[in-house]
Every structure is written in C-alpha cells, then in structure tokens.
Design a protein around this motif. Sequence first.
Motif, PDB file in Angstrom:
ATOM      1  N   GLY A 219      -2.951   3.289   6.932  1.00 47.15           N
ATOM      2  CA  GLY A 219      -3.306   3.639   8.303  1.00 47.15           C
ATOM      3  C   GLY A 219      -4.498   2.845   8.780  1.00 47.15           C
ATOM      4  N   ALA A 220      -5.675   3.396   8.511  1.00 52.10           N
ATOM      5  CA  ALA A 220      -6.886   2.883   9.139  1.00 52.10           C
ATOM      6  C   ALA A 220      -7.135   1.408   8.849  1.00 52.10           C
ATOM      7  N   ILE A 221      -7.166   1.061   7.566  1.00 51.19           N
ATOM      8  CA  ILE A 221      -7.597  -0.294   7.231  1.00 51.19           C
ATOM      9  C   ILE A 221      -6.619  -1.339   7.732  1.00 51.19           C
ATOM     10  N   MET A 222      -5.313  -1.056   7.576  1.00 54.08           N
ATOM     11  CA  MET A 222      -4.341  -2.062   7.992  1.00 54.08           C
ATOM     12  C   MET A 222      -4.308  -2.218   9.500  1.00 54.08           C
ATOM     13  N   VAL A 223      -4.519  -1.119  10.235  1.00 53.65           N
ATOM     14  CA  VAL A 223      -4.558  -1.236  11.697  1.00 53.65           C
ATOM     15  C   VAL A 223      -5.699  -2.168  12.090  1.00 53.65           C
ATOM     16  N   LEU A 224      -6.856  -1.968  11.412  1.00 49.81           N
ATOM     17  CA  LEU A 224      -8.005  -2.826  11.696  1.00 49.81           C
ATOM     18  C   LEU A 224      -7.691  -4.289  11.400  1.00 49.81           C
TER      19      LEU A 224
ATOM     20  N   MET B   8       0.827  -1.209   0.000  1.00 48.21           N
ATOM     21  CA  MET B   8       0.000   0.000   0.000  1.00 48.21           C
ATOM     22  C   MET B   8       0.860   1.257   0.000  1.00 48.21           C
ATOM     23  N   THR B   9       1.928   1.243   0.810  1.00 48.94           N
ATOM     24  CA  THR B   9       2.764   2.436   0.912  1.00 48.94           C
ATOM     25  C   THR B   9       3.534   2.670  -0.380  1.00 48.94           C
ATOM     26  N   SER B  10       4.034   1.584  -0.990  1.00 53.12           N
ATOM     27  CA  SER B  10       4.764   1.816  -2.251  1.00 53.12           C
ATOM     28  C   SER B  10       3.810   2.291  -3.333  1.00 53.12           C
ATOM     29  N   LEU B  11       2.563   1.818  -3.288  1.00 49.53           N
ATOM     30  CA  LEU B  11       1.574   2.322  -4.238  1.00 49.53           C
ATOM     31  C   LEU B  11       1.381   3.826  -4.057  1.00 49.53           C
TER      32      LEU B  11
ATOM     33  N   ALA C  33      -1.779  10.840  -0.439  1.00 45.58           N
ATOM     34  CA  ALA C  33      -2.007  11.085   0.990  1.00 45.58           C
ATOM     35  C   ALA C  33      -3.165  10.224   1.486  1.00 45.58           C
ATOM     36  N   ALA C  34      -4.253  10.171   0.681  1.00 45.85           N
ATOM     37  CA  ALA C  34      -5.414   9.380   1.089  1.00 45.85           C
ATOM     38  C   ALA C  34      -5.042   7.913   1.197  1.00 45.85           C
TER      39      ALA C  34
ATOM     40  N   LEU D 287       4.401   9.926  -7.629  1.00 48.33           N
ATOM     41  CA  LEU D 287       5.233  10.114  -8.815  1.00 48.33           C
ATOM     42  C   LEU D 287       4.390  10.487 -10.025  1.00 48.33           C
ATOM     43  N   LEU D 288       3.127  10.054 -10.037  1.00 49.79           N
ATOM     44  CA  LEU D 288       2.241  10.395 -11.150  1.00 49.79           C
ATOM     45  C   LEU D 288       1.620  11.768 -10.971  1.00 49.79           C
ATOM     46  N   GLY D 289       1.953  12.433  -9.875  1.00 54.19           N
ATOM     47  CA  GLY D 289       1.435  13.776  -9.656  1.00 54.19           C
ATOM     48  C   GLY D 289       0.099  13.810  -8.960  1.00 54.19           C
ATOM     49  N   ALA D 290      -0.300  12.699  -8.339  1.00 55.77           N
ATOM     50  CA  ALA D 290      -1.583  12.674  -7.641  1.00 55.77           C
ATOM     51  C   ALA D 290      -1.324  12.760  -6.141  1.00 55.77           C
ATOM     52  N   GLU D 291      -1.084  13.993  -5.665  1.00 59.67           N
ATOM     53  CA  GLU D 291      -0.695  14.145  -4.252  1.00 59.67           C
ATOM     54  C   GLU D 291      -1.812  13.744  -3.316  1.00 59.67           C
ATOM     55  N   PHE D 292      -3.026  14.185  -3.664  1.00 59.21           N
ATOM     56  CA  PHE D 292      -4.144  13.922  -2.762  1.00 59.21           C
ATOM     57  C   PHE D 292      -4.376  12.424  -2.622  1.00 59.21           C
ATOM     58  N   LEU D 293      -4.368  11.741  -3.769  1.00 59.24           N
ATOM     59  CA  LEU D 293      -4.595  10.302  -3.753  1.00 59.24           C
ATOM     60  C   LEU D 293      -3.513   9.603  -2.930  1.00 59.24           C
TER      61      LEU D 293
END
Lengths: 164, 495
Positions: free
Chosen positions: A62-67, A37-40, A54-55, A46-52
Amino acid sequence: MHLVLFFIFGALCVAGALNLLLQRHPINSALSLIVVMTSLAVLYLLLGAEFLAAAQVIVYSGAIMVLFTFVIMLLNAGSEERTHGSKMAYLFGFPGVAALLGLLAFVFLSRSSSFGQAQLGEYLVTTADLSKVLFRDLLLPFEVTSVLILIAILGAVALARKEH
Amino acid sequence: MNGPAQVLRILPEVILTITGVLIMLIEPLLAQKSSRKPLGWLAVLGTLAALAASLWQYQLPPGTAYFGVVQTDAFSVFFHVLLCGIVLASLLAVLGSVPDTTENLGELFALIVFGAIGMLLMTSAVELLLVFIGLEISSISTYIMAGFRKKSAKGPESAIKYFLLGSFATAFFLYGIALLFGATGTTRIGDIAAALSTGQVSGLVYIGLAMILVGISFKVSAAPFHVWTPDVYEGAPSPIVGLMSTAPKAAAFAVLLRIAYGALPLLHAHWIPLLWWLAVISMTVGNLGALRQLNVKRMLAYSSIAHAGYLLVAFTALSVDGIAAASFYAVSYAAMNVGIFAVLSQAGGFEDRLTSIQDYRGLAYRSPLLGGVMAFFLISLIGIPFTGGFFGKFYVFSAALHSGMVWLAIIGLVNSGIAAFYYLRVITAVYSKPAATSPVNEVPPASVPLMLTLFLTVVTTLILGIVPGRVLAAAKAGAQTYASVNGNGTTVASR
C-alpha cells in the motif's frame, strides 16, 4: 493445500523479482515489486503470521509502493539505458550468487533433521504476543529506530536541498 | 537494574539524542545568513557531557537494562569513551576547517551527533537486533556525510558508491543474524552461546557466521571487502574522513569482539582461520595498494585497510591479551588517524585544495608546526617507538606470537616494513623546499578549534607511546569483563 499455495506464491514472488530486474521502465519495475510484496504477504500468512501479512500488505504494497509510483511519475523517469554491465559482475557476481544459493539449499535440504520442528502458529501468533515482544523485550531497539528514521529524513533534506 | 533507573545505562546515548534534537530545533530559528558554528559548539558540549556520562558509568555495577538488550561493563565504557573522544576531536576539526558559508552546516553537526548514538549503542548492545539498528544509524549518517562536498563531483560520487555497497554489505549482516536466529532461536549474544553449547551446531550457524563476517569486514574496510574505501575517502571532506575512518570502525570491531568472543566462542576453530586470512589479505592489499598512490587521501585510505588488517591479527590470539590488544590498537589508530586528517583539513581545507603528495611539498617551510605534526603522525602510523602506533603494533603482534601465530606475526612485520616506505615518502615531501608557486603557500594559519584537535590527538598519541600502562589496563579490564576463551575452546564466563 498449503504446499500448493506455497509453490504458487513462491514462484510468483521469484518471477516478480526477476521481472523487476529485467524491465526497462521504472513503472513496470515498481509494479513487479508490488507482486513481490503481495506474494510475500501470502507466504507470511501461510506461516501463520497473520499480523505480519496484514502489515506487509498495508505498509509495503500500500503506502510505500504508492509513494514509489508517485515519485516515478512526478520525476517523469524515462526508461533506463542498458550498459554491458561490469566484467566483475559476470566473473564473480553470478557464480557467487549461484554458489551461495547452492550452499544454502544444500544446508536446508541435507541437514533439515537437525533444525527441529515447529508447529504452525506456535510462536508469536497473536497480535498481543507480538506487541509484547515489540513493546517490552525489544522496547529499546523499537525506540532507537526513531533516531534511524530521523537521520534518514535529515540526510534526504541535506542532500536534496538546492544550493542557494 | 529496573524501573526508571535503567535510563542510567543508556545515559550517554540519551544525552547525545537530546543534543542532536536541540541542534535541529535551534537551526531554523537562526537568521538565514548567520553562522551555524555555534551549533557545532553545542554539539561539542553535548559530546563532552556524553563523555563524562560514559566515564561515570564505569562505577555502575556491570549489568543489563531494558530486558537484557544493552549491557554496561568495562568493555562498553572503554569503547564509549573512545568513541566520544573521536567524535569530540572530529567536531573540533570540522569547526576549525569548514567555511561559514557551507550549506546545511547545522544538519552536518546533527548528523555527527546522531551517528555517534548508533556507534555507542553498537558497543553496548548484547541483542543483535539493536546492534543492527545501531550499525544502520552509524552507516546511514556516514553515507550522507560522505557526500557533503556537493560542489565537487567527487562528493556525490563518493556518497552514492558508499551507500550502494554499504547497503549490500548490511544485507549480508542482517541475513547472518537471521540465520543465527534460525539455528538457535534467539538473537541475544549470551543466549546464542548457551544454545550452541548445549545443542548440536547446525550448518546454518557457519553460514550465519560467514555472512556476519562479510558485513563487518565491509564496515571496517578489510580486504577483499575494501574496494569502496579509496573512492569514498577521496570524495568526502577531510575532517569527516577522520571521523568515518575511525569511529564506525572501532564500533564495528567492538561488535565483532562481542560476537566472536561472546556469542560464538565455541566456534573459534572456524572463525580463527577466516580472520587469519582476512588479516593477511588486508595487510598485504592495503600496503601494496598504498605504495602506488600519489594522492595523499587515497594513500591513507589504503593505509587504513592495512591497519584494519593489523587489528584483525589481534583477534586470532585467543585470550584476554588478544581482546585488550585489539582495543588498544583501536585507540592508538583513532588518535593518529583523526590527527592526520585534521592536518589535511587544515592544509587542504574543506574543499581539498591539496591532493597529491607533490602538493604537500614544503608544508614544513610554510608552517613548521603543521608540517611537524603531520610528520609526527606519519611516524606513529609507521609504528616507531615513543608513539601510540608502536605500542599498538607491539601488543597486537606479541598477542599473536603468544598464541603461536608466528607466521602471522612475520607477515605483519614485513608489511610494516613496506608501509614505512610510503609514509616516509610523504615526510620527505613535507620537508623539501617548496616551489615558488606551490599550493602550500596558501595554507592559512590554523584556527583555535583545529589547534585543539591537533593538541588532543598529539597528546593522546604521545601518552599511548610513552606511558601506555593505564590505557592498556583499561583495555584489559574491558577484555576481562567479557567472556573469554581459553585454549581448550571452553568458555570461561568471568562474571
């Protein structure tokens, strides 16, 4: 620089995914999923999708993997038992995957000229652009997703509830 | 259409959403031990209202809403009415056969209603992302409903198998959409057609098309993507099988029609051979598989694979006739299949007391009405005149013949002959004298809601078999409002 980063994190992503499948203990698999997930997220960046990106980090890593990890620990899941796998998987599954991968690679590499060019950061860069698509053009699909989530919750409750 | 009036374009879906939420809100307020069946009647009311709203939408001028994401036209109205009808008949079948003590009955009714929202959206969506979300809603609700017989091991097995394979197939569908987006830069069905007609068609489009076909073939259980069908149908409760073998399939076929004729008409030379093979393999595998089955539900599962094949035959006819024949077949198949599974729910109950063909021996002696209705639906599934099944097959094969697919029609007819054998075997069993200790002797008298389902489905099958004109006209109107393809491969936008 871009290319180097792409190869590093692309390789990390594939390695994480393979490790996820090969590990016997669910916790190890869950941890490799975090790597994927983190490397994705880095690839999105790198593709210029900063928001994606961060999300991706906040929601998936974060959330899903902790669960996931919590559930695995709470259930106290043991390591999986290996079977020989099905014959069909060896006969059709692996050749099928290889063929599909080959076909896609062939199309992407040989016909790359017919795809046209896109500048980095040309399409949907800012959060404002993204929200315009999400809450205007795709408002209905966005709202309908709530029904999807609702039935998933409903189903989980209905299937998991203990019989009286 | 702009402003608040846009909501009229999704009125049936809104009504069903409100119904579903109401069911969920009222359920915890009911006393612990009280029956949950009133919630089922609430669902029936909501579905009736959605049906009325769909019919009302017919007089709206055709057009889109919510930034071109949904489109109401004669095509969407046709499938909306069909889907609401299926859901209505299935809800009544559930109400008529489910014991009051079943766990999570309220959730079951809510799931049926919510699943219907997804299916309705699939038929009116012209944006592939919305199609995908609708498909997921309908799939996830059916995965869960397949596992509702928790006491028998087969229920959870059926749900897990369906879920794993179904998610895999959905991934193919989604990847196909992504590749189409990569090739054309849009996910709107109309825009994809426009982009393909001007620019060069890249290889990605073909792979995307193939992947979408894989995803949809799985949902309609076309061979070779059918392996899940017998196991899932065997494990799921009979009234639910009636629903999930017809409604999600009709919706998936509507999606395939929209994508094939709406988004990729220029590629018809590529998708027709694919669908040709899918149709042939499905018909053959389905009918040959059904011959070997002794379990009635597994036999009907293979028969539904074969019927998906017959329906795919209509897709190869490149004309309004083809779309109309496919739509008509979806209706006739839905009527007879919901009907026969309602008979099975009555005879075998929610927990499947009768399974093999031998168990049904003498059903007509125990209950002449039930046996007669079962024989009637089996005759319709064979495709004998004066039943909906006859005209369904007739239109499909004549559409194929008109477009020069002679071999496909011949293979289809041979298959219908094979199919007659295994359906007749069940009819013979139903009309044989039962043994003294036969399980049919415990078949309870039919309840009112179940009688309603049988009445609805028998009447629909008879109407389709005797006076099919009006339904066919509606199917043709639906086909015409959609962009059609003529023999030269140029699109004729008829609106």
